[in-house]
Design a protein around this motif. Sequence first.
Motif, PDB file in Angstrom:
ATOM      1  N   PHE A   1       0.827  -1.210   0.000  1.00 29.10           N
ATOM      2  CA  PHE A   1       0.000   0.000   0.000  1.00 29.10           C
ATOM      3  C   PHE A   1       0.860   1.258   0.000  1.00 29.10           C
ATOM      4  O   PHE A   1       0.461   2.291  -0.545  1.00 29.10           O
ATOM      5  N   VAL A   2       2.080   1.187   0.561  1.00 32.78           N
ATOM      6  CA  VAL A   2       2.986   2.322   0.514  1.00 32.78           C
ATOM      7  C   VAL A   2       3.555   2.485  -0.893  1.00 32.78           C
ATOM      8  O   VAL A   2       3.641   3.602  -1.417  1.00 32.78           O
ATOM      9  N   LEU A   3       3.922   1.375  -1.524  1.00 31.67           N
ATOM     10  CA  LEU A   3       4.430   1.432  -2.897  1.00 31.67           C
ATOM     11  C   LEU A   3       3.362   1.941  -3.849  1.00 31.67           C
ATOM     12  O   LEU A   3       3.661   2.691  -4.798  1.00 31.67           O
ATOM     13  N   ALA A   4       2.112   1.558  -3.609  1.00 31.64           N
ATOM     14  CA  ALA A   4       1.024   2.037  -4.460  1.00 31.64           C
ATOM     15  C   ALA A   4       0.850   3.544  -4.316  1.00 31.64           C
ATOM     16  O   ALA A   4       0.611   4.262  -5.298  1.00 31.64           O
ATOM     17  N   ALA A   5       0.956   4.051  -3.098  1.00 32.47           N
ATOM     18  CA  ALA A   5       0.836   5.496  -2.878  1.00 32.47           C
ATOM     19  C   ALA A   5       1.973   6.249  -3.561  1.00 32.47           C
ATOM     20  O   ALA A   5       1.762   7.316  -4.146  1.00 32.47           O
ATOM     21  N   ARG A   6       3.174   5.687  -3.525  1.00 32.65           N
ATOM     22  CA  ARG A   6       4.294   6.320  -4.221  1.00 32.65           C
ATOM     23  C   ARG A   6       4.061   6.330  -5.723  1.00 32.65           C
ATOM     24  O   ARG A   6       4.339   7.317  -6.412  1.00 32.65           O
ATOM     25  N   THR A   7       3.549   5.232  -6.248  1.00 34.01           N
ATOM     26  CA  THR A   7       3.301   5.127  -7.691  1.00 34.01           C
ATOM     27  C   THR A   7       2.279   6.160  -8.144  1.00 34.01           C
ATOM     28  O   THR A   7       2.385   6.723  -9.244  1.00 34.01           O
ATOM     29  N   LEU A   8       1.301   6.439  -7.290  1.00 32.73           N
ATOM     30  CA  LEU A   8       0.273   7.419  -7.631  1.00 32.73           C
ATOM     31  C   LEU A   8       0.746   8.851  -7.434  1.00 32.73           C
ATOM     32  O   LEU A   8      -0.007   9.794  -7.681  1.00 32.73           O
ATOM     33  N   GLY A   9       2.002   9.023  -6.996  1.00 38.57           N
ATOM     34  CA  GLY A   9       2.576  10.357  -6.878  1.00 38.57           C
ATOM     35  C   GLY A   9       2.309  11.053  -5.568  1.00 38.57           C
ATOM     36  O   GLY A   9       2.410  12.286  -5.493  1.00 38.57           O
ATOM     37  N   ALA A  10       1.998  10.297  -4.510  1.00 39.50           N
ATOM     38  CA  ALA A  10       1.756  10.919  -3.205  1.00 39.50           C
ATOM     39  C   ALA A  10       3.050  11.485  -2.638  1.00 39.50           C
ATOM     40  O   ALA A  10       4.130  10.922  -2.829  1.00 39.50           O
ATOM     41  N   LYS A  11       2.955  12.593  -1.943  1.00 34.74           N
ATOM     42  CA  LYS A  11       4.118  13.210  -1.325  1.00 34.74           C
ATOM     43  C   LYS A  11       4.570  12.404  -0.106  1.00 34.74           C
ATOM     44  O   LYS A  11       3.767  11.693   0.505  1.00 34.74           O
ATOM     45  N   PRO A  12       5.852  12.515   0.270  1.00 32.69           N
ATOM     46  CA  PRO A  12       6.329  11.780   1.454  1.00 32.69           C
ATOM     47  C   PRO A  12       5.532  12.107   2.721  1.00 32.69           C
ATOM     48  O   PRO A  12       5.243  11.212   3.520  1.00 32.69           O
ATOM     49  N   SER A  13       5.182  13.373   2.908  1.00 32.69           N
ATOM     50  CA  SER A  13       4.411  13.732   4.102  1.00 32.69           C
ATOM     51  C   SER A  13       3.050  13.060   4.102  1.00 32.69           C
ATOM     52  O   SER A  13       2.561  12.626   5.149  1.00 32.69           O
ATOM     53  N   THR A  14       2.447  12.951   2.921  1.00 33.41           N
ATOM     54  CA  THR A  14       1.148  12.277   2.827  1.00 33.41           C
ATOM     55  C   THR A  14       1.282  10.798   3.132  1.00 33.41           C
ATOM     56  O   THR A  14       0.449  10.218   3.840  1.00 33.41           O
ATOM     57  N   ILE A  15       2.333  10.178   2.619  1.00 27.52           N
ATOM     58  CA  ILE A  15       2.539   8.748   2.857  1.00 27.52           C
ATOM     59  C   ILE A  15       2.802   8.484   4.342  1.00 27.52           C
ATOM     60  O   ILE A  15       2.261   7.540   4.930  1.00 27.52           O
ATOM     61  N   ILE A  16       3.616   9.343   4.945  1.00 25.46           N
ATOM     62  CA  ILE A  16       3.988   9.121   6.345  1.00 25.46           C
ATOM     63  C   ILE A  16       2.795   9.294   7.271  1.00 25.46           C
ATOM     64  O   ILE A  16       2.514   8.429   8.114  1.00 25.46           O
ATOM     65  N   PHE A  17       2.079  10.402   7.125  1.00 30.56           N
ATOM     66  CA  PHE A  17       1.066  10.761   8.117  1.00 30.56           C
ATOM     67  C   PHE A  17      -0.339  10.288   7.754  1.00 30.56           C
ATOM     68  O   PHE A  17      -1.210  10.256   8.631  1.00 30.56           O
ATOM     69  N   LYS A  18      -0.583   9.931   6.516  1.00 32.04           N
ATOM     70  CA  LYS A  18      -1.926   9.463   6.136  1.00 32.04           C
ATOM     71  C   LYS A  18      -1.977   7.983   5.784  1.00 32.04           C
ATOM     72  O   LYS A  18      -3.052   7.370   5.877  1.00 32.04           O
ATOM     73  N   GLU A  19      -0.850   7.408   5.355  1.00 29.05           N
ATOM     74  CA  GLU A  19      -0.847   6.001   4.968  1.00 29.05           C
ATOM     75  C   GLU A  19      -0.243   5.111   6.055  1.00 29.05           C
ATOM     76  O   GLU A  19      -0.798   4.070   6.396  1.00 29.05           O
ATOM     77  N   ILE A  20       0.901   5.516   6.591  1.00 32.94           N
ATOM     78  CA  ILE A  20       1.618   4.661   7.536  1.00 32.94           C
ATOM     79  C   ILE A  20       1.198   4.923   8.978  1.00 32.94           C
ATOM     80  O   ILE A  20       0.958   3.983   9.742  1.00 32.94           O
ATOM     81  N   LEU A  21       1.110   6.197   9.354  1.00 33.68           N
ATOM     82  CA  LEU A  21       0.823   6.537  10.749  1.00 33.68           C
ATOM     83  C   LEU A  21      -0.457   5.903  11.288  1.00 33.68           C
ATOM     84  O   LEU A  21      -0.447   5.389  12.417  1.00 33.68           O
ATOM     85  N   PRO A  22      -1.581   5.903  10.559  1.00 39.08           N
ATOM     86  CA  PRO A  22      -2.782   5.265  11.121  1.00 39.08           C
ATOM     87  C   PRO A  22      -2.601   3.790  11.451  1.00 39.08           C
ATOM     88  O   PRO A  22      -3.306   3.266  12.317  1.00 39.08           O
ATOM     89  N   ASN A  23      -1.664   3.121  10.793  1.00 36.47           N
ATOM     90  CA  ASN A  23      -1.448   1.697  11.043  1.00 36.47           C
ATOM     91  C   ASN A  23      -0.577   1.428  12.264  1.00 36.47           C
ATOM     92  O   ASN A  23      -0.547   0.289  12.747  1.00 36.47           O
ATOM     93  N   ILE A  24       0.128   2.420  12.741  1.00 40.81           N
ATOM     94  CA  ILE A  24       1.021   2.214  13.885  1.00 40.81           C
ATOM     95  C   ILE A  24       0.701   3.159  15.042  1.00 40.81           C
ATOM     96  O   ILE A  24       1.383   3.136  16.061  1.00 40.81           O
TER      97      ILE A  24
END
Length: 345
Positions: free
Chosen positions: A236-259
């Motif tokens: 799901f992180v690789l998919a977000a990168r492929t779609l052009g998500a910014k690092p801040s978006t990936i960190i705080f919206k994709e990864i943070l909710p899971n941990i």
Amino acid sequence: MNQHYDFLPNDFEIADKGQDVNEQEIYVRESAFRQFLTKFSKNKGSVIGLVFILIIIFFALFGPYMNSFGSNEQIIGNESMAPRVQFLENFGILDGSQTLKASTGSMEINRYESNPNAADTYYWFGSDVLGRDIFTRTWEGTRISLYIALVAVIVDVFIGMTYGLISGYFGGKVDMVMQRMLEIINGVPSLVIVTLLIVVLRPGILSITIAIALTGWIGMSRVARAQILKLKDREFVLAARTLGAKPSTIIFKEILPNIFAQLIIMSMFSVPNAIFTESFLAFIGLGVPMPDASLGSLISDSFKSFLNAPFMIIPPVLVLSLTMLSFNLLADGLRDALDPTLKEV
């Protein structure tokens, strides 16, 4: 030639008739919050810890206003008076009596009876050597401990978590530089930092708050870094990168909710350590200055009169111990309820 046969009810019978038949268990799907409450309530220790925390918070907020004594009010003649509670003194419990011990023997006295001005006075936890109410001062000091607990959680969440997430996500040279800086900061003992702050600033709650803000987040940053290293290469992180998500978006919206649940649990475990640090600093005279009270300073003052008036040290020690123990029990229950790796199969 095909023949048709009509089956009758008596043609079949349940296997192992007369014995217990294994039936399929049916699980009702519950919401995540309801599952959390179910698992949390099974941990009796954590429930007890939560109840004690709520009781301590209640008395910290309203305890100083439950009697007519101010936290710094000194009454001449009412020094070192034993605890006295109105509805218990008829049973001979907490009636103001105390035993004075000396090398030649011991003697039981009641300062309330010998003082005509204290006939209708009730010190629920007793009074200190300056005639101040220990009950009021104990709950005033508890406010500082709860404030330190809140500061510890905020520092962990906003500084430690952010630092660890950024370091672990970017990796490489960024991670190396950030971790070396972390090791330098961690190499300086917290007590040295507090002492240096006291030289620059005044001894008090501000110095302790800044000290916790400078060093209290290190453990959380390491936990956050370890958690993000596990997830940053997931699909799901690789998919977000492929779609052009910014690092801040990936960190705080994709990864943070899971941990986030695991990080909150770790922040709760840091609360007792922060409370103990503040109490220790106050005990050695580097905490809140007099006449303000904290649990550590109350213990320090009461320790000087321990032999003649041991009742003075019991309330702050008991409240401090219960506060630290309750937060530990609560953190343990949150870990069992929120950590997905501990879910029952």
